[in-house]
Scaffold this motif. Structure first.
Motif, PDB file in Angstrom:
ATOM      1  N   GLU A 219       0.831   5.617  -0.024  1.00 37.05           N
ATOM      2  CA  GLU A 219       0.103   6.879   0.088  1.00 37.05           C
ATOM      3  C   GLU A 219       1.132   7.996   0.143  1.00 37.05           C
ATOM      4  OE1 GLU A 219      -1.854   7.736   3.913  1.00 37.05           O
ATOM      5  OE2 GLU A 219      -0.954   5.871   4.609  1.00 37.05           O
TER       6      GLU A 219
ATOM      7  N   GLN B 240       3.154   4.123 -10.126  1.00 34.96           N
ATOM      8  CA  GLN B 240       2.082   4.780  -9.373  1.00 34.96           C
ATOM      9  C   GLN B 240       2.443   6.240  -9.074  1.00 34.96           C
ATOM     10  OE1 GLN B 240      -1.050   3.723  -8.592  1.00 34.96           O
ATOM     11  NE2 GLN B 240      -1.347   5.796  -7.863  1.00 34.96           N
TER      12      GLN B 240
ATOM     13  N   VAL C 232      -3.326   3.451  -2.055  1.00 36.02           N
ATOM     14  CA  VAL C 232      -3.689   2.495  -3.101  1.00 36.02           C
ATOM     15  C   VAL C 232      -2.777   1.279  -2.956  1.00 36.02           C
ATOM     16  CG1 VAL C 232      -4.513   4.215  -4.746  1.00 36.02           C
ATOM     17  CG2 VAL C 232      -2.148   3.481  -4.831  1.00 36.02           C
ATOM     18  N   THR C 233      -3.245   0.145  -3.431  1.00 38.70           N
ATOM     19  CA  THR C 233      -2.433  -1.071  -3.412  1.00 38.70           C
ATOM     20  C   THR C 233      -1.760  -1.219  -4.762  1.00 38.70           C
ATOM     21  OG1 THR C 233      -3.942  -2.116  -1.847  1.00 38.70           O
ATOM     22  CG2 THR C 233      -2.474  -3.570  -3.084  1.00 38.70           C
TER      23      THR C 233
ATOM     24  N   LYS D  44       0.875  -1.173   0.000  1.00 42.87           N
ATOM     25  CA  LYS D  44       0.000   0.000   0.000  1.00 42.87           C
ATOM     26  C   LYS D  44       0.906   1.214   0.000  1.00 42.87           C
ATOM     27  CE  LYS D  44      -4.287  -1.420   2.085  1.00 42.87           C
ATOM     28  NZ  LYS D  44      -5.381  -0.927   1.324  1.00 42.87           N
TER      29      LYS D  44
END
Length: 162
Positions: free
Chosen positions: A49, A103, A75-76, A47
């Motif tokens: 953030e 990401q 988010v994963t 995870k």
């Protein structure tokens, strides 16, 4: 920070950039901090953030500052598998680190840069127009013709000296 047990294990990613350009009357900084928490012992899921703070300052003919803080919700992320193509016959899997970088790039584009770009594109037509008064408090439009004001000032000073 990495702890041996996965309950509190996390990694911190910090990015900082600063640009000071006094010759062109502007300065700015970007500070982002991301927390990555592996969700299993195999390091295949995590995870992530983050928080991003952006400061921009221009001061040539006034003092205008932009201060923006964006929280990026968790988010994963998982390694991404690419199916075989015509050139390759094997499935390619990215590493978890590559998935995390992907990401971060996605957040930068969709949640940070694009909204700021939209604000700058709309600032002259929307925001600044609403801040400016159309007419002064006296309800009479001001004549911005500087030459006519100088002429009136010259005439009044000539009358006063005679």
């Amino acid at each position: 920070n990495n702890n041996n047990n996965n309950n509190g294990a996390h990694y911190s990613i910090s990015i900082y950039a600063e640009r000071v350009n006094l010759k062109n009357y502007n300065a700015g900084s970007w500070k982002s901090t991301y927390t990555v928490r592996p969700t299993d012992d195999t390091m295949t899921l995590a995870k992530i953030e983050g928080d991003v703070t952006i400061l921009a300052h221009t001061f040539e003919n006034g003092n205008v500052q932009l201060s923006s803080h964006i929280h990026l919700t968790p988010v994963t992320v998982t390694p991404i598998s690419t199916p075989p193509s015509e050139e390759t016959t094997t499935t390619t899997t990215t590493s978890l680190a590559q998935a995390i970088v992907h990401q971060l790039e996605k957040w930068d584009t969709e949640h940070i840069l694009q909204p700021i770009h939209d604000v700058y594109n709309n600032i002259s037509n929307g925001t600044l127009k609403h801040l400016r008064r159309i007419m002064p408090v006296t309800r009479t439009k001001f004549d911005w013709n500087v030459a006519s004001h100088r002429f009136v000032k010259t005439l009044t000073s000539d009358v006063e000296h005679k």
